[in-house]
Design a protein around this motif. Structure first.
Motif, PDB file in Angstrom:
ATOM      1  N   VAL A 143     -22.000 -32.722  35.696  1.00 43.56           N
ATOM      2  CA  VAL A 143     -23.050 -31.999  34.960  1.00 43.56           C
ATOM      3  C   VAL A 143     -24.283 -31.825  35.843  1.00 43.56           C
ATOM      4  CG1 VAL A 143     -24.669 -32.140  33.022  1.00 43.56           C
ATOM      5  CG2 VAL A 143     -22.252 -32.679  32.680  1.00 43.56           C
ATOM      6  N   GLU A 144     -24.672 -32.876  36.514  1.00 44.79           N
ATOM      7  CA  GLU A 144     -25.846 -32.819  37.395  1.00 44.79           C
ATOM      8  C   GLU A 144     -25.623 -31.823  38.535  1.00 44.79           C
ATOM      9  OE1 GLU A 144     -29.586 -33.408  38.715  1.00 44.79           O
ATOM     10  OE2 GLU A 144     -28.777 -34.321  36.898  1.00 44.79           O
ATOM     11  N   ALA A 145     -24.454 -31.877  39.150  1.00 48.11           N
ATOM     12  CA  ALA A 145     -24.149 -30.960  40.254  1.00 48.11           C
ATOM     13  C   ALA A 145     -24.134 -29.512  39.767  1.00 48.11           C
ATOM     14  CB  ALA A 145     -22.808 -31.327  40.881  1.00 48.11           C
ATOM     15  N   ALA A 146     -23.562 -29.296  38.587  1.00 46.11           N
ATOM     16  CA  ALA A 146     -23.451 -27.937  38.046  1.00 46.11           C
ATOM     17  C   ALA A 146     -24.812 -27.345  37.697  1.00 46.11           C
ATOM     18  CB  ALA A 146     -22.556 -27.940  36.815  1.00 46.11           C
ATOM     19  N   SER A 147     -25.784 -28.201  37.425  1.00 43.70           N
ATOM     20  CA  SER A 147     -27.108 -27.714  37.040  1.00 43.70           C
ATOM     21  C   SER A 147     -27.897 -27.174  38.231  1.00 43.70           C
ATOM     22  CB  SER A 147     -27.896 -28.824  36.353  1.00 43.70           C
ATOM     23  OG  SER A 147     -28.255 -29.821  37.290  1.00 43.70           O
ATOM     24  N   ARG A 148     -27.426 -27.419  39.436  1.00 46.89           N
ATOM     25  CA  ARG A 148     -28.124 -26.952  40.638  1.00 46.89           C
ATOM     26  C   ARG A 148     -27.904 -25.447  40.797  1.00 46.89           C
ATOM     27  NH1 ARG A 148     -31.231 -31.307  42.378  1.00 46.89           N
ATOM     28  NH2 ARG A 148     -30.268 -33.015  41.245  1.00 46.89           N
ATOM     29  N   SER A 149     -28.979 -24.726  40.975  1.00 41.30           N
ATOM     30  CA  SER A 149     -28.873 -23.264  41.087  1.00 41.30           C
ATOM     31  C   SER A 149     -28.140 -22.828  42.349  1.00 41.30           C
ATOM     32  CB  SER A 149     -30.263 -22.630  41.051  1.00 41.30           C
ATOM     33  OG  SER A 149     -31.037 -23.119  42.127  1.00 41.30           O
ATOM     34  N   SER A 150     -28.148 -23.655  43.366  1.00 47.99           N
ATOM     35  CA  SER A 150     -27.496 -23.292  44.626  1.00 47.99           C
ATOM     36  C   SER A 150     -26.049 -23.777  44.724  1.00 47.99           C
ATOM     37  CB  SER A 150     -28.300 -23.868  45.789  1.00 47.99           C
ATOM     38  OG  SER A 150     -28.312 -25.286  45.704  1.00 47.99           O
ATOM     39  N   MET A 151     -25.514 -24.304  43.635  1.00 47.39           N
ATOM     40  CA  MET A 151     -24.158 -24.862  43.673  1.00 47.39           C
ATOM     41  C   MET A 151     -23.129 -23.758  43.935  1.00 47.39           C
ATOM     42  SD  MET A 151     -22.121 -27.351  43.690  1.00 47.39           S
ATOM     43  CE  MET A 151     -23.371 -28.584  43.477  1.00 47.39           C
ATOM     44  N   ASN A 152     -22.231 -24.032  44.865  1.00 47.82           N
ATOM     45  CA  ASN A 152     -21.105 -23.133  45.135  1.00 47.82           C
ATOM     46  C   ASN A 152     -19.913 -23.619  44.340  1.00 47.82           C
ATOM     47  OD1 ASN A 152     -22.435 -21.496  47.035  1.00 47.82           O
ATOM     48  ND2 ASN A 152     -22.074 -23.010  48.639  1.00 47.82           N
ATOM     49  N   PHE A 153     -19.326 -22.730  43.570  1.00 44.53           N
ATOM     50  CA  PHE A 153     -18.167 -23.088  42.772  1.00 44.53           C
ATOM     51  C   PHE A 153     -16.893 -22.627  43.457  1.00 44.53           C
ATOM     52  CE2 PHE A 153     -21.714 -22.870  39.808  1.00 44.53           C
ATOM     53  CZ  PHE A 153     -21.594 -24.094  39.174  1.00 44.53           C
ATOM     54  N   VAL A 154     -15.815 -23.325  43.180  1.00 44.59           N
ATOM     55  CA  VAL A 154     -14.507 -23.013  43.751  1.00 44.59           C
ATOM     56  C   VAL A 154     -13.816 -22.025  42.813  1.00 44.59           C
ATOM     57  CG1 VAL A 154     -12.274 -24.021  44.391  1.00 44.59           C
ATOM     58  CG2 VAL A 154     -14.364 -25.341  44.710  1.00 44.59           C
ATOM     59  N   PRO A 155     -13.240 -20.951  43.344  1.00 42.84           N
ATOM     60  CA  PRO A 155     -12.540 -20.025  42.452  1.00 42.84           C
ATOM     61  C   PRO A 155     -11.285 -20.676  41.866  1.00 42.84           C
ATOM     62  CG  PRO A 155     -12.356 -19.302  44.744  1.00 42.84           C
ATOM     63  CD  PRO A 155     -13.241 -20.507  44.727  1.00 42.84           C
ATOM     64  N   VAL A 156     -10.991 -20.334  40.638  1.00 42.16           N
ATOM     65  CA  VAL A 156      -9.783 -20.844  39.975  1.00 42.16           C
ATOM     66  C   VAL A 156      -8.588 -20.093  40.534  1.00 42.16           C
ATOM     67  CG1 VAL A 156      -8.600 -21.090  37.761  1.00 42.16           C
ATOM     68  CG2 VAL A 156     -11.087 -21.402  37.897  1.00 42.16           C
ATOM     69  N   LYS A 157      -7.563 -20.830  40.902  1.00 40.63           N
ATOM     70  CA  LYS A 157      -6.359 -20.195  41.447  1.00 40.63           C
ATOM     71  C   LYS A 157      -5.473 -19.663  40.331  1.00 40.63           C
ATOM     72  CE  LYS A 157      -5.856 -22.993  45.598  1.00 40.63           C
ATOM     73  NZ  LYS A 157      -6.899 -23.981  45.348  1.00 40.63           N
ATOM     74  N   ARG A 158      -4.947 -18.466  40.562  1.00 41.71           N
ATOM     75  CA  ARG A 158      -3.917 -17.931  39.670  1.00 41.71           C
ATOM     76  C   ARG A 158      -2.640 -18.718  39.932  1.00 41.71           C
ATOM     77  NH1 ARG A 158      -5.346 -13.353  42.595  1.00 41.71           N
ATOM     78  NH2 ARG A 158      -3.177 -13.304  43.313  1.00 41.71           N
ATOM     79  N   ILE A 159      -1.713 -18.640  39.025  1.00 39.55           N
ATOM     80  CA  ILE A 159      -0.479 -19.418  39.167  1.00 39.55           C
ATOM     81  C   ILE A 159       0.322 -18.968  40.385  1.00 39.55           C
ATOM     82  CG2 ILE A 159       1.040 -18.071  37.664  1.00 39.55           C
ATOM     83  CD1 ILE A 159       1.696 -21.051  36.513  1.00 39.55           C
ATOM     84  N   ASP A 160       0.314 -17.657  40.706  1.00 39.06           N
ATOM     85  CA  ASP A 160       1.041 -17.190  41.887  1.00 39.06           C
ATOM     86  C   ASP A 160       0.377 -17.693  43.173  1.00 39.06           C
ATOM     87  OD1 ASP A 160      -1.038 -15.426  41.112  1.00 39.06           O
ATOM     88  OD2 ASP A 160      -0.269 -13.879  42.457  1.00 39.06           O
ATOM     89  N   GLN A 161      -0.940 -17.854  43.157  1.00 34.70           N
ATOM     90  CA  GLN A 161      -1.626 -18.432  44.313  1.00 34.70           C
ATOM     91  C   GLN A 161      -1.248 -19.903  44.484  1.00 34.70           C
ATOM     92  OE1 GLN A 161      -5.595 -17.349  42.982  1.00 34.70           O
ATOM     93  NE2 GLN A 161      -5.833 -15.991  44.748  1.00 34.70           N
ATOM     94  N   GLN A 162      -1.079 -20.596  43.373  1.00 31.44           N
ATOM     95  CA  GLN A 162      -0.648 -21.995  43.450  1.00 31.44           C
ATOM     96  C   GLN A 162       0.775 -22.104  43.990  1.00 31.44           C
ATOM     97  OE1 GLN A 162      -2.932 -23.772  39.688  1.00 31.44           O
ATOM     98  NE2 GLN A 162      -1.472 -25.111  40.647  1.00 31.44           N
ATOM     99  N   ASP A 163       1.613 -21.137  43.630  1.00 32.53           N
ATOM    100  CA  ASP A 163       2.979 -21.135  44.179  1.00 32.53           C
ATOM    101  C   ASP A 163       2.942 -21.046  45.699  1.00 32.53           C
ATOM    102  OD1 ASP A 163       4.135 -21.284  41.691  1.00 32.53           O
ATOM    103  OD2 ASP A 163       4.670 -19.159  41.570  1.00 32.53           O
ATOM    104  N   ILE A 164       2.134 -20.123  46.207  1.00 32.66           N
ATOM    105  CA  ILE A 164       2.016 -19.963  47.660  1.00 32.66           C
ATOM    106  C   ILE A 164       1.463 -21.231  48.295  1.00 32.66           C
ATOM    107  CG2 ILE A 164       0.780 -18.708  49.492  1.00 32.66           C
ATOM    108  CD1 ILE A 164       3.002 -17.082  48.329  1.00 32.66           C
ATOM    109  N   GLN A 165       0.425 -21.811  47.675  1.00 33.01           N
ATOM    110  CA  GLN A 165      -0.153 -23.037  48.213  1.00 33.01           C
ATOM    111  C   GLN A 165       0.888 -24.170  48.224  1.00 33.01           C
ATOM    112  OE1 GLN A 165      -3.176 -25.110  45.909  1.00 33.01           O
ATOM    113  NE2 GLN A 165      -4.306 -25.506  47.794  1.00 33.01           N
ATOM    114  N   SER A 166       1.672 -24.247  47.171  1.00 34.15           N
ATOM    115  CA  SER A 166       2.727 -25.271  47.109  1.00 34.15           C
ATOM    116  C   SER A 166       3.735 -25.076  48.231  1.00 34.15           C
ATOM    117  CB  SER A 166       3.439 -25.218  45.758  1.00 34.15           C
ATOM    118  OG  SER A 166       2.556 -25.520  44.722  1.00 34.15           O
TER     119      SER A 166
END
Length: 181
Positions: free
Chosen positions: A73-96
């Motif tokens: 919660v504290e980290a998310a409240s930072r205006s400069s926080m970089n978030f990680v994009p959510v992977k689609r299931i096909d992207q997870q297949d490739i990563q696997s």
């Protein structure tokens, strides 16, 4: 700002979140986070993932679920926080597939080094390179003039047959699925 502090078991989480009004859900990007992000998104929640390295500085005391949640919660409240994009299931297949292939390459390298080292104990030198090991090993096993015993010939043959067993199929799967990225 956290608006809810409640402990919910994993098996009840999906149902609970489906009944919540749409809100922002922030999670640490760890094992299972992409799955849960997709599940929560289906219920119209805005899901954000934070890399663990950006959460860690906000953990105040010992690591436990409550302290981790507070740090997220504290980290998310930072205006400069970089978030990680959510992977689609096909992207997870490739990563696997890439992870599996990486492990297979690592195992194959260890096996090749083992084959080369074991043969060296019999005075047989095999050049470095997977293709050369496989090529030379067949002739080494067939050569009755070297010091290999019947049992060592048998296990060398077994080791040689496993050198490239799963790697080609994994590589083909990666090539086949590459357009999905």
């Amino acid at each position: 700002m956290a608006i809810l502090k409640k402990r919910i078991s994993r098996d009840k989480l999906e149902c609970y979140m489906a009944n919540m009004p749409p809100c922002t859900v922030v999670m640490e990007s760890c094992g299972g986070a992409n799955y849960w992000a997709r599940v929560f998104s289906k219920s119209c929640h805005d899901v954000k993932l934070i890399s663990p390295q950006f959460v860690k500085p906000f953990v105040k005391t010992n690591k436990n679920d409550a302290n981790d949640a507070e740090a997220i919660v504290e980290a998310a409240s930072r205006s400069s926080m970089n978030f990680v994009p959510v992977k689609r299931i096909d992207q997870q297949d490739i990563q696997s597939l890439h992870r599996i292939r990486s492990r297979l390459v690592k195992n194959r390298t260890a096996l090749i080094n083992e084959i080369r080292g074991l043969n060296l104990e019999y005075g047989i030198i095999i050049p470095v390179d997977a293709a050369k090991v496989k090529k030379h090993l067949c002739s080494i096993v067939a050569d009755r003039q070297n010091e290999l015993t019947p049992s060592s010939r048998e296990f060398m043959q077994d080791l040689g047959s496993t050198v490239n067993r799963n790697l080609p199929s994994c590589s083909l799967s990666i090539e086949k699925n590459a357009p999905l990225l």
